[in-house]
Motif scaffolding. Structure first.
Motif, mmCIF file in Angstrom:
data_model
loop_
_atom_site.group_PDB
_atom_site.id
_atom_site.type_symbol
_atom_site.label_atom_id
_atom_site.label_comp_id
_atom_site.label_asym_id
_atom_site.label_seq_id
_atom_site.Cartn_x
_atom_site.Cartn_y
_atom_site.Cartn_z
ATOM 1 N N GLU A 119 0.955 -1.265 0.192
ATOM 2 C CA GLU A 119 0.091 0.127 -0.041
ATOM 3 C C GLU A 119 0.774 1.448 -0.074
ATOM 4 O OE1 GLU A 119 -2.574 3.408 1.625
ATOM 5 O OE2 GLU A 119 -0.906 2.263 2.838
ATOM 6 N N TRP A 120 1.865 1.239 0.817
ATOM 7 C CA TRP A 120 2.759 2.440 0.687
ATOM 8 C C TRP A 120 3.312 2.778 -0.704
ATOM 9 C CZ3 TRP A 120 6.167 1.799 5.910
ATOM 10 C CH2 TRP A 120 5.329 1.972 6.699
ATOM 11 N N ILE A 121 3.929 1.709 -1.251
ATOM 12 C CA ILE A 121 4.707 1.664 -2.534
ATOM 13 C C ILE A 121 3.663 2.141 -3.500
ATOM 14 C CG2 ILE A 121 5.477 0.475 -4.500
ATOM 15 C CD1 ILE A 121 7.296 -1.170 -2.200
ATOM 16 N N ALA A 122 2.275 1.607 -3.456
ATOM 17 C CA ALA A 122 1.131 2.078 -4.251
ATOM 18 C C ALA A 122 0.955 3.473 -4.118
ATOM 19 C CB ALA A 122 -0.069 1.256 -4.030
ATOM 20 N N GLU A 123 1.137 4.088 -2.862
ATOM 21 C CA GLU A 123 0.900 5.575 -2.867
ATOM 22 C C GLU A 123 1.956 6.394 -2.849
ATOM 23 O OE1 GLU A 123 -1.964 6.853 -2.444
ATOM 24 O OE2 GLU A 123 -3.493 5.055 -1.910
ATOM 25 N N GLY A 124 3.047 5.761 -3.428
ATOM 26 C CA GLY A 124 4.178 6.457 -3.606
ATOM 27 C C GLY A 124 5.347 6.722 -2.698
ATOM 28 N N ALA A 125 5.228 6.076 -1.443
ATOM 29 C CA ALA A 125 5.978 6.386 -0.300
ATOM 30 C C ALA A 125 7.386 5.934 -0.470
ATOM 31 C CB ALA A 125 5.588 5.586 0.978
ATOM 32 N N ASN A 126 7.897 5.184 -1.910
ATOM 33 C CA ASN A 126 9.099 5.034 -2.058
ATOM 34 C C ASN A 126 9.925 6.013 -2.940
ATOM 35 O OD1 ASN A 126 7.209 3.618 -4.014
ATOM 36 N ND2 ASN A 126 9.090 3.411 -5.225
ATOM 37 N N SER A 127 8.842 6.916 -3.459
ATOM 38 C CA SER A 127 9.474 7.877 -4.385
ATOM 39 C C SER A 127 9.745 9.222 -3.581
ATOM 40 C CB SER A 127 8.422 8.283 -5.342
ATOM 41 O OG SER A 127 8.675 9.448 -6.178
ATOM 42 N N CYS A 128 10.922 9.636 -3.708
ATOM 43 C CA CYS A 128 11.538 10.803 -2.794
ATOM 44 C C CYS A 128 10.722 12.255 -2.940
ATOM 45 C CB CYS A 128 12.990 10.784 -3.225
ATOM 46 S SG CYS A 128 14.013 9.508 -2.910
ATOM 47 N N THR A 129 10.182 12.263 -4.129
ATOM 48 C CA THR A 129 9.360 13.480 -4.110
ATOM 49 C C THR A 129 7.880 13.599 -4.003
ATOM 50 O OG1 THR A 129 9.396 13.067 -6.693
ATOM 51 C CG2 THR A 129 11.299 14.305 -5.632
ATOM 52 N N SER A 130 7.368 12.355 -3.718
ATOM 53 C CA SER A 130 5.881 12.062 -3.588
ATOM 54 C C SER A 130 5.321 12.843 -2.560
ATOM 55 C CB SER A 130 5.610 10.782 -3.509
ATOM 56 O OG SER A 130 5.922 10.280 -2.311
ATOM 57 N N ASP A 131 4.063 13.069 -2.428
ATOM 58 C CA ASP A 131 3.401 13.739 -1.459
ATOM 59 C C ASP A 131 3.556 12.670 -0.181
ATOM 60 O OD1 ASP A 131 2.568 15.817 -3.081
ATOM 61 O OD2 ASP A 131 0.591 15.140 -3.261
ATOM 62 N N ALA A 132 3.469 11.618 -0.365
ATOM 63 C CA ALA A 132 3.494 10.675 0.904
ATOM 64 C C ALA A 132 4.762 10.762 1.439
ATOM 65 C CB ALA A 132 3.360 9.359 0.062
ATOM 66 N N VAL A 133 5.875 11.016 0.916
ATOM 67 C CA VAL A 133 7.198 11.296 1.464
ATOM 68 C C VAL A 133 7.374 12.476 2.086
ATOM 69 C CG1 VAL A 133 9.655 11.657 1.036
ATOM 70 C CG2 VAL A 133 8.441 9.742 -0.072
ATOM 71 N N GLN A 134 6.872 13.702 1.321
ATOM 72 C CA GLN A 134 6.893 14.913 1.909
ATOM 73 C C GLN A 134 5.873 15.396 3.177
ATOM 74 O OE1 GLN A 134 9.533 16.823 0.569
ATOM 75 N NE2 GLN A 134 9.640 15.021 -0.731
ATOM 76 N N CYS A 135 4.897 14.509 3.232
ATOM 77 C CA CYS A 135 3.992 14.827 4.070
ATOM 78 C C CYS A 135 4.269 13.751 5.314
ATOM 79 C CB CYS A 135 2.554 14.581 3.943
ATOM 80 S SG CYS A 135 2.147 15.624 2.552
ATOM 81 N N SER A 170 -8.724 -5.854 -12.955
ATOM 82 C CA SER A 170 -10.007 -4.826 -12.234
ATOM 83 C C SER A 170 -10.598 -5.497 -11.026
ATOM 84 C CB SER A 170 -11.253 -4.958 -13.506
ATOM 85 O OG SER A 170 -11.899 -5.953 -13.589
ATOM 86 N N VAL A 171 -9.879 -6.353 -10.559
ATOM 87 C CA VAL A 171 -10.146 -6.888 -9.251
ATOM 88 C C VAL A 171 -9.707 -6.129 -8.191
ATOM 89 C CG1 VAL A 171 -10.030 -8.881 -7.507
ATOM 90 C CG2 VAL A 171 -10.054 -9.428 -9.968
ATOM 91 N N PRO A 172 -10.574 -5.425 -7.212
ATOM 92 C CA PRO A 172 -9.968 -4.795 -6.218
ATOM 93 C C PRO A 172 -8.635 -5.306 -5.473
ATOM 94 C CG PRO A 172 -12.312 -4.610 -6.110
ATOM 95 C CD PRO A 172 -12.094 -5.636 -7.079
ATOM 96 N N GLY A 173 -7.763 -4.507 -5.098
ATOM 97 C CA GLY A 173 -6.612 -5.259 -4.457
ATOM 98 C C GLY A 173 -5.543 -5.965 -5.270
ATOM 99 N N SER A 174 -5.791 -6.056 -6.559
ATOM 100 C CA SER A 174 -5.045 -6.656 -7.565
ATOM 101 C C SER A 174 -3.583 -5.802 -7.611
ATOM 102 C CB SER A 174 -5.553 -6.978 -8.614
ATOM 103 O OG SER A 174 -5.900 -6.075 -9.387
ATOM 104 N N GLY A 175 -3.543 -4.825 -7.359
ATOM 105 C CA GLY A 175 -2.466 -3.924 -7.554
ATOM 106 C C GLY A 175 -1.536 -4.045 -6.228
ATOM 107 N N LEU A 176 -2.181 -4.458 -5.270
ATOM 108 C CA LEU A 176 -1.217 -4.448 -4.021
ATOM 109 C C LEU A 176 -0.689 -5.985 -4.143
ATOM 110 C CD1 LEU A 176 -3.804 -3.492 -1.359
ATOM 111 C CD2 LEU A 176 -1.920 -2.127 -2.404
ATOM 112 N N ILE A 177 -1.426 -6.841 -4.615
ATOM 113 C CA ILE A 177 -0.842 -8.246 -5.049
ATOM 114 C C ILE A 177 0.393 -8.284 -5.951
ATOM 115 C CG2 ILE A 177 -1.297 -10.748 -5.611
ATOM 116 C CD1 ILE A 177 -2.407 -9.930 -2.903
#
Length: 208
Positions: free
Chosen positions: A43-59, A174-181
């Motif tokens: 979930e963190w990676i899907a939200e961009g927490a590994n990207s140094c310039t993402s909102d997830a990181v900056q916030c 299109s299955v919910p959560g498939s991106g996390l898997i």
């Protein structure tokens, strides 16, 4: 743990480096929510927490959870993030994961409830079937599929999953959560090896 920020945990957007550096915080959130570390990282990676310039990181908000009051009455501890006022901002990584734990436990407790089921739910079965097409699905426990589907399914509070965390690219679904898997299996750091729940006390974490 020292008061590090999520900016301290990323390095050139490398998922492997981020996973290594952020593991103590993922373990702490796993302990607080009784969810497996691989699903938290997904979930963190899907939200961009590994990207140094993402909102997830900056916030210091790895899950990019919205700012304000939620439908259960839970109010965020911290104010709006100065980088993106629609997300809450936390002063450091520890505070950020503590806030995410509060949101999961108070607003989306159905995610952990789905994980606690040892048999596949209908949604978990859909994700298991999806995973079987590309990977060795049995590498993950049934509860992980159940919880990933529930996280992707979202809820009435609308904190996460406007995209339902659906998989993209060559493994599109299109299955919910498939991106996390997809993140768990595709990650070159073998996230599936973290399909465990940790219990953390002062100074140490153990696998349950």
């Amino acid at each position: 743990m020292a008061a590090k920020t999520f900016a301290d945990l990323c390095d050139s957007n490398s998922e492997a480096t981020f996973i290594s550096n952020a593991l103590p915080w993922a373990q702490a959130l796993s302990s607080a929510t009784e969810l497996p570390v691989d699903l938290i990282f997904a979930e963190w990676i899907a939200e961009g927490a590994n990207s140094c310039t993402s909102d997830a990181v900056q916030c210091n908000n790895p899950g990019n959870a919205g700012h304000g009051s939620y439908c259960t009455g839970l109010v965020t501890q911290f104010g709006a993030c100065s980088v993106n006022s629609t997300y809450y901002g936390a002063p450091n990584a520890e505070a950020g994961i503590s806030q995410q734990g509060d949101i999961i436990n108070n607003v989306y407790s159905q995610i952990a409830a789905a994980f606690a089921q040892s048999s596949l739910t209908a949604g978990g079965q859909e994700l298991y079937n999806y995973a079987s097409t590309y990977w060795t699905a049995s590498d993950l426990r049934n509860g992980t599929y159940n919880a990933a589907y529930q996280w992707g399914e979202g809820g009435s509070c609308g904190v996460w999953a406007s995209s339902h965390y659906e998989a993209t690219g060559g493994n599109k679904s299109s299955v919910p959560g498939s991106g996390l898997i997809q993140v768990i299996f595709d990650n070159h750091a073998s996230l599936s090896s973290y399909d465990k729940v940790w219990s953390c006390g002062p100074g140490s974490c153990v696998i349950l």
